[in-house]
Scaffold this motif. Structure first.
Motif, PDB file in Angstrom:
ATOM      1  N   MET A   1       0.624  -1.363   0.203  1.00 27.18           N
ATOM      2  CA  MET A   1      -0.221  -0.422   0.003  1.00 27.18           C
ATOM      3  C   MET A   1       0.750   1.247   0.105  1.00 27.18           C
ATOM      4  N   ARG A   2       0.432   2.167  -0.552  1.00 29.30           N
ATOM      5  CA  ARG A   2       1.197   3.405  -0.414  1.00 29.30           C
ATOM      6  C   ARG A   2       0.197   4.508   0.403  1.00 29.30           C
ATOM      7  N   PHE A   3       1.547   5.383   1.146  1.00 32.19           N
ATOM      8  CA  PHE A   3       0.729   5.829   2.054  1.00 32.19           C
ATOM      9  C   PHE A   3       1.594   7.145   2.113  1.00 32.19           C
ATOM     10  N   THR A   4       1.115   8.851   2.632  1.00 30.16           N
ATOM     11  CA  THR A   4       1.183   9.593   2.305  1.00 30.16           C
ATOM     12  C   THR A   4       3.087   9.915   3.414  1.00 30.16           C
ATOM     13  N   SER A   5       3.714  10.602   3.312  1.00 24.87           N
ATOM     14  CA  SER A   5       5.723  10.762   3.768  1.00 24.87           C
ATOM     15  C   SER A   5       4.997  11.451   5.100  1.00 24.87           C
ATOM     16  N   THR A   6       4.036  11.204   5.687  1.00 22.93           N
ATOM     17  CA  THR A   6       3.846  11.662   6.987  1.00 22.93           C
ATOM     18  C   THR A   6       3.966  11.282   8.139  1.00 22.93           C
ATOM     19  N   PRO A   7       3.760  11.844   9.115  1.00 27.00           N
ATOM     20  CA  PRO A   7       3.754  10.904  10.598  1.00 27.00           C
ATOM     21  C   PRO A   7       2.250  10.314  10.718  1.00 27.00           C
ATOM     22  N   ARG A   8       1.508  10.644  10.446  1.00 33.63           N
ATOM     23  CA  ARG A   8      -0.135  10.427  10.174  1.00 33.63           C
ATOM     24  C   ARG A   8      -0.034   9.258   8.575  1.00 33.63           C
TER      25      ARG A   8
ATOM     26  N   ARG B   1       5.872  13.015  -2.436  1.00 31.08           N
ATOM     27  CA  ARG B   1       5.769  11.673  -2.803  1.00 31.08           C
ATOM     28  C   ARG B   1       6.046  11.034  -1.253  1.00 31.08           C
ATOM     29  N   ASP B   2       5.548  10.041  -2.339  1.00 23.98           N
ATOM     30  CA  ASP B   2       4.376   8.771  -0.999  1.00 23.98           C
ATOM     31  C   ASP B   2       5.533   7.943  -0.387  1.00 23.98           C
ATOM     32  N   PHE B   3       5.125   7.094   1.024  1.00 25.28           N
ATOM     33  CA  PHE B   3       6.490   5.756   0.543  1.00 25.28           C
ATOM     34  C   PHE B   3       5.229   4.966   0.501  1.00 25.28           C
ATOM     35  N   HIS B   4       5.735   3.516   0.290  1.00 26.92           N
ATOM     36  CA  HIS B   4       5.224   1.946   0.217  1.00 26.92           C
ATOM     37  C   HIS B   4       5.343   0.974   1.097  1.00 26.92           C
TER      38      HIS B   4
ATOM     39  N   ALA C   1      -0.257   3.086   8.579  1.00 27.92           N
ATOM     40  CA  ALA C   1       0.436   2.181   7.791  1.00 27.92           C
ATOM     41  C   ALA C   1       1.208   0.779   9.073  1.00 27.92           C
ATOM     42  N   ARG C   2       1.496   1.743  10.291  1.00 25.89           N
ATOM     43  CA  ARG C   2       1.908   1.046  11.622  1.00 25.89           C
ATOM     44  C   ARG C   2       0.030  -0.277  11.845  1.00 25.89           C
ATOM     45  N   ARG C   3      -0.328   0.883  11.497  1.00 26.28           N
ATOM     46  CA  ARG C   3      -2.336   0.420  12.018  1.00 26.28           C
ATOM     47  C   ARG C   3      -1.949  -0.624  11.237  1.00 26.28           C
ATOM     48  N   LEU C   4      -2.029  -0.808  10.004  1.00 28.96           N
ATOM     49  CA  LEU C   4      -2.849  -1.622   9.200  1.00 28.96           C
ATOM     50  C   LEU C   4      -2.074  -2.468   9.060  1.00 28.96           C
ATOM     51  N   VAL C   5      -0.758  -2.808   8.945  1.00 32.88           N
ATOM     52  CA  VAL C   5       0.014  -4.295   9.102  1.00 32.88           C
ATOM     53  C   VAL C   5      -0.118  -4.484  10.759  1.00 32.88           C
ATOM     54  N   SER C   6      -0.562  -4.229  11.615  1.00 36.79           N
ATOM     55  CA  SER C   6      -1.231  -5.105  12.230  1.00 36.79           C
ATOM     56  C   SER C   6      -2.477  -5.735  12.670  1.00 36.79           C
TER      57      SER C   6
ATOM     58  N   THR D   1       9.536   1.475   1.122  1.00 37.33           N
ATOM     59  CA  THR D   1      10.261   1.900   0.071  1.00 37.33           C
ATOM     60  C   THR D   1       9.443   3.441   0.074  1.00 37.33           C
ATOM     61  N   ASP D   2      10.840   4.234   0.229  1.00 41.72           N
ATOM     62  CA  ASP D   2      10.860   5.435   0.030  1.00 41.72           C
ATOM     63  C   ASP D   2      11.516   5.871  -1.246  1.00 41.72           C
TER      64      ASP D   2
END
Length: 175
Positions: free
Chosen positions: A1-8, A56-59, A13-18, A74-75
């Motif tokens: 999945m792709r996420f915005t490169s922000t603390p949020r 740019r986002d991270f994956h 990402a952490r919560r979705l992995v859990s 991935t960044d």
């Protein structure tokens, strides 16, 4: 999945992995879920802090194959690489710099590889485990649909709003 490169984005990402680990038979309070969630938190925080390129986002990719969980973050910033060998200890008074020490301590293996077909890098970590009650098969999180993403994000955002501290100046009520 792709996420915005922000603390949020890192938090989501952490919560979705859990959540995915729970869906795969590793409940939230298990060692596997807590360990991979912590590793994900460290890797995504590093992607936001050290791998951020504006716009740019991270994956994040989580896979399970033959009893090995692999998390990849991935960044798009290739010039800032984590140390190739074991990360060195930081000054005891420093407020940061321990993320990769945690990853190295918790993961069975970890490393960095160049991003395929674009600038950037992938930092990955592996955790070896026996899957309880599940055959040792190759699993990859399915590509989410727009509806899946909206439902997951809405659920996580509701959780975020519920976890914010109350504002004392409004008597515990939000304005």
């Amino acid at each position: 999945m792709r996420f915005t490169s922000t603390p949020r984005g890192a938090r989501l990402a952490r919560r979705l992995v859990s959540h995915r680990l729970n869906d795969w038979g590793h409940p939230y309070a298990t060692t596997v879920n807590e360990t991979l969630t912590l590793i994900t938190a460290e890797l995504t925080a590093n992607a936001v802090r050290h791998g951020h390129v504006p716009g740019r986002d991270f994956h994040v990719q989580l896979t399970l194959a033959e009893g090995i969980f692999r998390i990849e973050v991935t960044d798009t910033r290739a010039e800032k690489q984590p140390p190739a060998a074991n990360p060195s200890a930081t000054d005891s008074l420093s407020e940061s710099g321990r993320g990769l020490l945690l990853v190295a301590a918790l993961a069975d293996d970890w490393g960095v590889s160049p991003r395929k077909a674009a600038p950037g890098k992938t930092v990955w970590a592996e955790l070896h485990t026996r899957t309880k009650g599940h055959p040792l098969t190759h699993r990859v999180a399915p590509e989410p649909t727009d509806v899946d993403l909206l439902l997951a994000t809405a659920s996580l955002l509701r959780d975020d709003l519920g976890s914010q501290p109350e504002d004392a100046s409004h008597g515990g009520r939000r304005p």
